[in-house]
Motif scaffolding. Sequence first.
Motif, PDB file in Angstrom:
ATOM      1  N   ILE A  29      22.772  72.946  -6.963  1.00 58.98           N
ATOM      2  CA  ILE A  29      21.658  72.118  -6.692  1.00 58.98           C
ATOM      3  C   ILE A  29      20.957  71.997  -5.577  1.00 58.98           C
ATOM      4  O   ILE A  29      19.675  71.093  -5.641  1.00 58.98           O
ATOM      5  CB  ILE A  29      22.401  70.354  -6.892  1.00 58.98           C
ATOM      6  CG1 ILE A  29      23.238  70.326  -5.596  1.00 58.98           C
ATOM      7  CG2 ILE A  29      23.090  70.318  -8.182  1.00 58.98           C
ATOM      8  CD1 ILE A  29      23.819  68.752  -5.515  1.00 58.98           C
ATOM      9  N   LEU A  30      21.239  72.967  -4.745  1.00 58.08           N
ATOM     10  CA  LEU A  30      19.995  73.024  -3.647  1.00 58.08           C
ATOM     11  C   LEU A  30      20.512  74.651  -3.172  1.00 58.08           C
ATOM     12  O   LEU A  30      20.945  74.748  -2.361  1.00 58.08           O
ATOM     13  CB  LEU A  30      20.434  72.163  -2.451  1.00 58.08           C
ATOM     14  CG  LEU A  30      19.432  72.061  -1.111  1.00 58.08           C
ATOM     15  CD1 LEU A  30      17.929  71.878  -1.564  1.00 58.08           C
ATOM     16  CD2 LEU A  30      19.846  71.273  -0.300  1.00 58.08           C
ATOM     17  N   GLN A  31      19.357  75.321  -3.774  1.00 57.74           N
ATOM     18  CA  GLN A  31      19.565  76.971  -3.594  1.00 57.74           C
ATOM     19  C   GLN A  31      18.836  77.169  -2.370  1.00 57.74           C
ATOM     20  O   GLN A  31      17.521  76.883  -2.105  1.00 57.74           O
ATOM     21  CB  GLN A  31      18.908  77.632  -4.674  1.00 57.74           C
ATOM     22  CG  GLN A  31      19.594  77.268  -5.966  1.00 57.74           C
ATOM     23  CD  GLN A  31      21.069  78.114  -6.253  1.00 57.74           C
ATOM     24  OE1 GLN A  31      21.401  79.051  -5.302  1.00 57.74           O
ATOM     25  NE2 GLN A  31      21.511  78.063  -7.374  1.00 57.74           N
ATOM     26  N   PRO A  32      19.214  77.971  -1.472  1.00 59.03           N
ATOM     27  CA  PRO A  32      18.157  78.665  -0.232  1.00 59.03           C
ATOM     28  C   PRO A  32      17.176  79.573  -0.777  1.00 59.03           C
ATOM     29  O   PRO A  32      17.475  80.169  -2.070  1.00 59.03           O
ATOM     30  CB  PRO A  32      19.288  79.245   0.540  1.00 59.03           C
ATOM     31  CG  PRO A  32      20.412  79.664  -0.361  1.00 59.03           C
ATOM     32  CD  PRO A  32      20.556  78.603  -1.203  1.00 59.03           C
ATOM     33  N   THR A  33      16.111  79.538  -0.377  1.00 61.83           N
ATOM     34  CA  THR A  33      14.872  80.467  -0.821  1.00 61.83           C
ATOM     35  C   THR A  33      15.203  81.694  -0.372  1.00 61.83           C
ATOM     36  O   THR A  33      14.769  82.732  -1.262  1.00 61.83           O
ATOM     37  CB  THR A  33      13.635  79.950  -0.286  1.00 61.83           C
ATOM     38  OG1 THR A  33      13.679  79.970   1.233  1.00 61.83           O
ATOM     39  CG2 THR A  33      13.413  78.608  -0.743  1.00 61.83           C
ATOM     40  N   HIS A  34      16.118  82.145   0.485  1.00 59.81           N
ATOM     41  CA  HIS A  34      16.371  83.346   0.843  1.00 59.81           C
ATOM     42  C   HIS A  34      17.755  83.769   1.517  1.00 59.81           C
ATOM     43  O   HIS A  34      18.228  82.527   2.170  1.00 59.81           O
ATOM     44  CB  HIS A  34      15.292  83.822   1.907  1.00 59.81           C
ATOM     45  CG  HIS A  34      15.552  85.534   2.349  1.00 59.81           C
ATOM     46  ND1 HIS A  34      15.303  86.520   1.778  1.00 59.81           N
ATOM     47  CD2 HIS A  34      15.995  85.880   3.436  1.00 59.81           C
ATOM     48  CE1 HIS A  34      15.915  87.508   2.358  1.00 59.81           C
ATOM     49  NE2 HIS A  34      15.999  86.937   3.499  1.00 59.81           N
ATOM     50  N   ASP A  63      12.266  67.136   0.973  1.00 61.50           N
ATOM     51  CA  ASP A  63      12.611  65.915   0.132  1.00 61.50           C
ATOM     52  C   ASP A  63      13.691  66.132  -1.068  1.00 61.50           C
ATOM     53  O   ASP A  63      14.302  65.111  -1.139  1.00 61.50           O
ATOM     54  CB  ASP A  63      11.151  65.702  -0.442  1.00 61.50           C
ATOM     55  CG  ASP A  63       9.970  65.096   0.623  1.00 61.50           C
ATOM     56  OD1 ASP A  63      10.331  64.738   1.563  1.00 61.50           O
ATOM     57  OD2 ASP A  63       8.955  65.186   0.155  1.00 61.50           O
ATOM     58  N   HIS A  64      13.732  67.246  -1.518  1.00 63.11           N
ATOM     59  CA  HIS A  64      14.915  67.257  -2.445  1.00 63.11           C
ATOM     60  C   HIS A  64      16.196  67.238  -1.849  1.00 63.11           C
ATOM     61  O   HIS A  64      16.814  66.463  -2.461  1.00 63.11           O
ATOM     62  CB  HIS A  64      14.572  68.872  -3.020  1.00 63.11           C
ATOM     63  CG  HIS A  64      15.445  69.304  -4.087  1.00 63.11           C
ATOM     64  ND1 HIS A  64      14.914  69.000  -5.319  1.00 63.11           N
ATOM     65  CD2 HIS A  64      16.583  69.825  -4.167  1.00 63.11           C
ATOM     66  CE1 HIS A  64      15.660  69.674  -6.284  1.00 63.11           C
ATOM     67  NE2 HIS A  64      16.769  69.972  -5.730  1.00 63.11           N
ATOM     68  N   ALA A  65      16.279  67.916  -0.670  1.00 68.35           N
ATOM     69  CA  ALA A  65      17.605  67.540   0.007  1.00 68.35           C
ATOM     70  C   ALA A  65      17.877  66.050   0.417  1.00 68.35           C
ATOM     71  O   ALA A  65      18.748  65.617   0.144  1.00 68.35           O
ATOM     72  CB  ALA A  65      17.632  68.365   1.309  1.00 68.35           C
ATOM     73  N   HIS A  66      16.899  65.550   0.630  1.00 66.70           N
ATOM     74  CA  HIS A  66      16.956  63.930   1.145  1.00 66.70           C
ATOM     75  C   HIS A  66      17.265  63.115  -0.102  1.00 66.70           C
ATOM     76  O   HIS A  66      18.266  62.108  -0.105  1.00 66.70           O
ATOM     77  CB  HIS A  66      15.846  63.304   1.695  1.00 66.70           C
ATOM     78  CG  HIS A  66      15.220  63.612   3.014  1.00 66.70           C
ATOM     79  ND1 HIS A  66      16.415  63.451   4.046  1.00 66.70           N
ATOM     80  CD2 HIS A  66      14.275  64.258   3.505  1.00 66.70           C
ATOM     81  CE1 HIS A  66      15.810  63.701   5.079  1.00 66.70           C
ATOM     82  NE2 HIS A  66      14.789  64.433   5.170  1.00 66.70           N
ATOM     83  N   VAL A  77      19.347  69.813  10.428  1.00 62.25           N
ATOM     84  CA  VAL A  77      18.740  68.757  11.463  1.00 62.25           C
ATOM     85  C   VAL A  77      17.671  68.040  10.611  1.00 62.25           C
ATOM     86  O   VAL A  77      17.594  66.778  10.753  1.00 62.25           O
ATOM     87  CB  VAL A  77      18.060  69.478  12.725  1.00 62.25           C
ATOM     88  CG1 VAL A  77      17.625  68.284  13.356  1.00 62.25           C
ATOM     89  CG2 VAL A  77      19.159  70.173  13.451  1.00 62.25           C
ATOM     90  N   MET A  78      16.875  68.778   9.953  1.00 62.09           N
ATOM     91  CA  MET A  78      15.599  68.000   9.133  1.00 62.09           C
ATOM     92  C   MET A  78      16.468  67.159   7.957  1.00 62.09           C
ATOM     93  O   MET A  78      15.541  66.023   7.686  1.00 62.09           O
ATOM     94  CB  MET A  78      14.814  69.121   8.722  1.00 62.09           C
ATOM     95  CG  MET A  78      14.063  69.983   9.615  1.00 62.09           C
ATOM     96  SD  MET A  78      13.577  71.413   9.006  1.00 62.09           S
ATOM     97  CE  MET A  78      12.237  70.931   8.145  1.00 62.09           C
ATOM     98  N   THR A  79      17.440  67.388   7.446  1.00 63.85           N
ATOM     99  CA  THR A  79      17.994  66.671   6.256  1.00 63.85           C
ATOM    100  C   THR A  79      19.329  65.982   6.413  1.00 63.85           C
ATOM    101  O   THR A  79      19.703  65.179   5.340  1.00 63.85           O
ATOM    102  CB  THR A  79      18.447  67.769   5.212  1.00 63.85           C
ATOM    103  OG1 THR A  79      19.296  68.762   5.332  1.00 63.85           O
ATOM    104  CG2 THR A  79      16.979  68.397   4.999  1.00 63.85           C
TER     105      THR A  79
END
Length: 275
Positions: free
Chosen positions: A29-34, A50-53, A12-14
Amino acid sequence: MGAQVSIGDFAVMTSLSRKALRHYHDIGILQPTHIDSRTGYRFYDTSQVDHAHIIRRFRSLGMSIPDIKALLSTDDAAARTEIIATHLEQMEVQLQQTRDTVGALRELLSPVHTPTVVAVRHEPALAVWSIGATLEVSELDGWFAATLSTLRNAVATVGGATSAIVPGGLYDRALFVESRGEATLFVPAPESATPPEGIRAEVLPRAEFAVLTHSGGHEGIDRSYGALGVYVNEHLISGPGPIREHYVGGTPSDPTSITATEIYWPIFSTTPPPD
């Protein structure tokens, strides 16, 4: 670090779908933190928004995954700028191609019918220096520019007047029918000179042609070919042999700056050639 959020909230946020987030995780290119070891649920950090955007914006602009990886993996400002600038240049080329395509489609939808000016010419035999090759249609443009320069330079080496040269081309019908065939570029042979290695001396035989002058080089020349072919088949008798072109306006420094292309369509002779 910010707060840890579920993949649903992060989506939702991205504005990135669950499927997209999983794909970007898989390609690195976009790893989950956990990742929960029991459920396999992915969790992200709010600091990654921001990285995701950035990823989403560049993907929407058509940037390739390898370029996005390179962009996100470097802290070198110059390297980032070069990657973005290169992509912008590619987008500008694509935009111009789209504009050209739209213009061509509008022309087809609302064609402007102008009279087809065709001349019948008896061409005498012509001594030439030439270079030929068997090519795919996709290879023609690159070969054309390089070969034209080679021929002009060959004339210059024997003291010929390159500024007055009107080069020509011969195109086998197979290039049009099968997308592969023989292409030959030629220039009038300098008097009393032997061609350099790799260039052949030959004589083009006397022939009769229907000739139409196309403004410019090969851009949009398909319409001129269509108009000339219609005229020949409705008013004359189409003959065998290669299509011939003459190129007006090139210069020694820019041989492809062609202002007009004369298209020569072979026809069966209907009148005796002039003495």
